[in-house]
Design a protein around this motif. Sequence first.
Motif, PDB file in Angstrom:
ATOM      1  N   ASN A 154      -5.886  16.879   5.273  1.00 27.21           N
ATOM      2  CA  ASN A 154      -5.237  16.699   6.578  1.00 27.21           C
ATOM      3  C   ASN A 154      -5.363  15.287   7.136  1.00 27.21           C
ATOM      4  OD1 ASN A 154      -4.429  19.456   6.720  1.00 27.21           O
ATOM      5  ND2 ASN A 154      -6.499  20.015   7.428  1.00 27.21           N
ATOM      6  N   LYS A 155      -5.636  14.319   6.264  1.00 27.98           N
ATOM      7  CA  LYS A 155      -5.687  12.921   6.664  1.00 27.98           C
ATOM      8  C   LYS A 155      -4.759  12.106   5.777  1.00 27.98           C
ATOM      9  CE  LYS A 155     -10.378  12.733   8.568  1.00 27.98           C
ATOM     10  NZ  LYS A 155     -11.699  12.048   8.496  1.00 27.98           N
ATOM     11  N   THR A 156      -4.220  11.023   6.336  1.00 29.53           N
ATOM     12  CA  THR A 156      -3.381  10.117   5.565  1.00 29.53           C
ATOM     13  C   THR A 156      -4.170   8.866   5.236  1.00 29.53           C
ATOM     14  OG1 THR A 156      -1.373  10.925   6.658  1.00 29.53           O
ATOM     15  CG2 THR A 156      -1.227   8.816   5.503  1.00 29.53           C
ATOM     16  N   PHE A 157      -4.428   8.673   3.936  1.00 30.81           N
ATOM     17  CA  PHE A 157      -5.160   7.500   3.485  1.00 30.81           C
ATOM     18  C   PHE A 157      -4.176   6.424   3.026  1.00 30.81           C
ATOM     19  CE2 PHE A 157      -8.148  10.961   3.109  1.00 30.81           C
ATOM     20  CZ  PHE A 157      -9.333  10.402   3.556  1.00 30.81           C
ATOM     21  N   VAL A 158      -4.600   5.180   3.172  1.00 31.15           N
ATOM     22  CA  VAL A 158      -3.780   4.044   2.751  1.00 31.15           C
ATOM     23  C   VAL A 158      -4.422   3.444   1.512  1.00 31.15           C
ATOM     24  CG1 VAL A 158      -2.827   1.814   3.410  1.00 31.15           C
ATOM     25  CG2 VAL A 158      -3.060   3.610   5.121  1.00 31.15           C
ATOM     26  N   ARG A 159      -3.791   3.635   0.368  1.00 32.15           N
ATOM     27  CA  ARG A 159      -4.345   3.160  -0.909  1.00 32.15           C
ATOM     28  C   ARG A 159      -3.591   1.912  -1.375  1.00 32.15           C
ATOM     29  NH1 ARG A 159      -6.836   8.043  -2.654  1.00 32.15           N
ATOM     30  NH2 ARG A 159      -8.232   8.433  -0.902  1.00 32.15           N
ATOM     31  N   PHE A 160      -4.348   0.975  -1.917  1.00 33.61           N
ATOM     32  CA  PHE A 160      -3.740  -0.249  -2.439  1.00 33.61           C
ATOM     33  C   PHE A 160      -2.850   0.074  -3.633  1.00 33.61           C
ATOM     34  CE2 PHE A 160      -4.065  -3.636  -5.660  1.00 33.61           C
ATOM     35  CZ  PHE A 160      -3.320  -4.600  -5.009  1.00 33.61           C
TER      36      PHE A 160
ATOM     37  N   PHE B 291       0.848  -1.181   0.000  1.00 39.03           N
ATOM     38  CA  PHE B 291       0.000   0.000   0.000  1.00 39.03           C
ATOM     39  C   PHE B 291       0.894   1.245   0.000  1.00 39.03           C
ATOM     40  CE2 PHE B 291      -2.199  -3.498   1.913  1.00 39.03           C
ATOM     41  CZ  PHE B 291      -3.506  -3.396   1.466  1.00 39.03           C
ATOM     42  N   HIS B 292       0.307   2.397  -0.272  1.00 38.71           N
ATOM     43  CA  HIS B 292       1.077   3.635  -0.207  1.00 38.71           C
ATOM     44  C   HIS B 292       0.212   4.734   0.421  1.00 38.71           C
ATOM     45  CE1 HIS B 292      -1.174   4.343  -3.928  1.00 38.71           C
ATOM     46  NE2 HIS B 292      -0.930   5.624  -3.765  1.00 38.71           N
ATOM     47  N   PRO B 293       0.848   5.652   1.174  1.00 40.16           N
ATOM     48  CA  PRO B 293       0.091   6.712   1.842  1.00 40.16           C
ATOM     49  C   PRO B 293      -0.229   7.858   0.896  1.00 40.16           C
ATOM     50  CG  PRO B 293       2.410   6.888   2.396  1.00 40.16           C
ATOM     51  CD  PRO B 293       2.281   5.674   1.516  1.00 40.16           C
ATOM     52  N   VAL B 294      -1.415   8.415   1.060  1.00 35.68           N
ATOM     53  CA  VAL B 294      -1.854   9.574   0.282  1.00 35.68           C
ATOM     54  C   VAL B 294      -2.464  10.581   1.255  1.00 35.68           C
ATOM     55  CG1 VAL B 294      -3.406  10.426  -1.499  1.00 35.68           C
ATOM     56  CG2 VAL B 294      -2.294   8.211  -1.784  1.00 35.68           C
ATOM     57  N   LYS B 295      -1.943  11.810   1.258  1.00 33.90           N
ATOM     58  CA  LYS B 295      -2.457  12.849   2.156  1.00 33.90           C
ATOM     59  C   LYS B 295      -3.546  13.651   1.446  1.00 33.90           C
ATOM     60  CE  LYS B 295       1.458  13.565   5.262  1.00 33.90           C
ATOM     61  NZ  LYS B 295       0.663  13.200   6.465  1.00 33.90           N
ATOM     62  N   GLU B 296      -4.715  13.707   2.078  1.00 34.02           N
ATOM     63  CA  GLU B 296      -5.847  14.473   1.562  1.00 34.02           C
ATOM     64  C   GLU B 296      -6.622  15.052   2.736  1.00 34.02           C
ATOM     65  OE1 GLU B 296      -8.291  12.034  -0.893  1.00 34.02           O
ATOM     66  OE2 GLU B 296      -6.750  11.687  -2.408  1.00 34.02           O
TER      67      GLU B 296
ATOM     68  N   PHE C  11      -4.845   5.804   7.601  1.00 38.84           N
ATOM     69  CA  PHE C  11      -3.761   5.103   8.290  1.00 38.84           C
ATOM     70  C   PHE C  11      -4.198   4.687   9.687  1.00 38.84           C
ATOM     71  CE2 PHE C  11       0.026   4.725  10.862  1.00 38.84           C
ATOM     72  CZ  PHE C  11       0.932   4.093  10.027  1.00 38.84           C
ATOM     73  N   GLU C  12      -4.927   5.557  10.376  1.00 43.88           N
ATOM     74  CA  GLU C  12      -5.362   5.273  11.739  1.00 43.88           C
ATOM     75  C   GLU C  12      -6.342   4.103  11.782  1.00 43.88           C
ATOM     76  OE1 GLU C  12      -5.282   8.247  10.378  1.00 43.88           O
ATOM     77  OE2 GLU C  12      -3.629   9.166  11.515  1.00 43.88           O
ATOM     78  N   GLU C  13      -7.156   3.966  10.735  1.00 44.94           N
ATOM     79  CA  GLU C  13      -8.120   2.874  10.737  1.00 44.94           C
ATOM     80  C   GLU C  13      -7.447   1.546  10.383  1.00 44.94           C
ATOM     81  OE1 GLU C  13     -12.600   1.867   9.176  1.00 44.94           O
ATOM     82  OE2 GLU C  13     -11.425   3.354   8.106  1.00 44.94           O
ATOM     83  N   MET C  14      -6.495   1.596   9.464  1.00 44.21           N
ATOM     84  CA  MET C  14      -5.802   0.360   9.097  1.00 44.21           C
ATOM     85  C   MET C  14      -4.887  -0.114  10.217  1.00 44.21           C
ATOM     86  SD  MET C  14      -3.687  -0.439   5.620  1.00 44.21           S
ATOM     87  CE  MET C  14      -3.083  -2.087   5.238  1.00 44.21           C
ATOM     88  N   PHE C  15      -4.259   0.826  10.908  1.00 49.82           N
ATOM     89  CA  PHE C  15      -3.355   0.492  12.010  1.00 49.82           C
ATOM     90  C   PHE C  15      -3.808   1.192  13.287  1.00 49.82           C
ATOM     91  CE2 PHE C  15      -0.727   0.396   8.098  1.00 49.82           C
ATOM     92  CZ  PHE C  15      -0.408  -0.949   8.092  1.00 49.82           C
TER      93      PHE C  15
END
Length: 253
Positions: free
Chosen positions: A170-176, A163-168, A246-250
């Motif tokens: 003010n949140k960091t999303f984890v995209r496949f 996965f890779h992080p994407v900032k949108e 990121f917070e939800e995945m980890f």
Amino acid sequence: MKTRLLHYRQISWILVIASIISFSECKLPSSIQPRCPVKSQNWGQCIIQAIENTKPYLAKGDFGEGFVVPKMEPLYIKRLGMVSHDVNTTISDLLVTGASDFKVTKIKPKIEDLSFEAILMAPVWKFTGSYVLEVKAGPVEINGKGPIQGEFFGIGIKIRAKFHPVKENNKTFVRFQRFQMRMKIQDGKLQLDNLFGGDPVLGDFGNQFINTRTQLIIQHLEPELERDLTATFSKTLTTLFRDVTFEEMFPVQ
């Protein structure tokens, strides 16, 4: 009366907006349980249990709440092909059962690079489909076209998902990002109908001869199966993790 009607409308709009907000906060389907805190003592075992719990949803291809993925029971494979110096065959429209009946034997999650590795084992896959076959092995020539059924035994799958992080906002999303798979099948058994134009005696001989070469056939089909399953799992992970933070995945706790 008008004041009361306006009040009801305001309440209705508030409920609608609240529902939208609540849904948008649920990034992962609620059917994925348990959620595994990073600092828990048995983090890896918790993730294994969460994967085990997804098997009924993977089987039917529906996690609820709009999360629809390619279903695994039966698993549909459009085409497998094999070309070697003595065998030329195409198997099409395969329906595979048992693909969701796997066991996670090992998992290695890595927070530092947002990836995980896992090893899955499945006891048996049963399948049906259609085939076209030509075999030329020395003096032996076998040909046919028709229905095929069979079984694969002892299926081992090693996977790695990235996965890779994407900032949108003010949140960091984890995209496949990427999915890799390696497969090893221990053994198999095939039954091809209508060999030699349906001659029963020659057909039995042809099936016996083909089943002496199942290891060779499996070696050629494994890369084809890897390709199709990689595409299937990539679609599944893309759907499930399309808006996960990121917070939800980890989760910390």
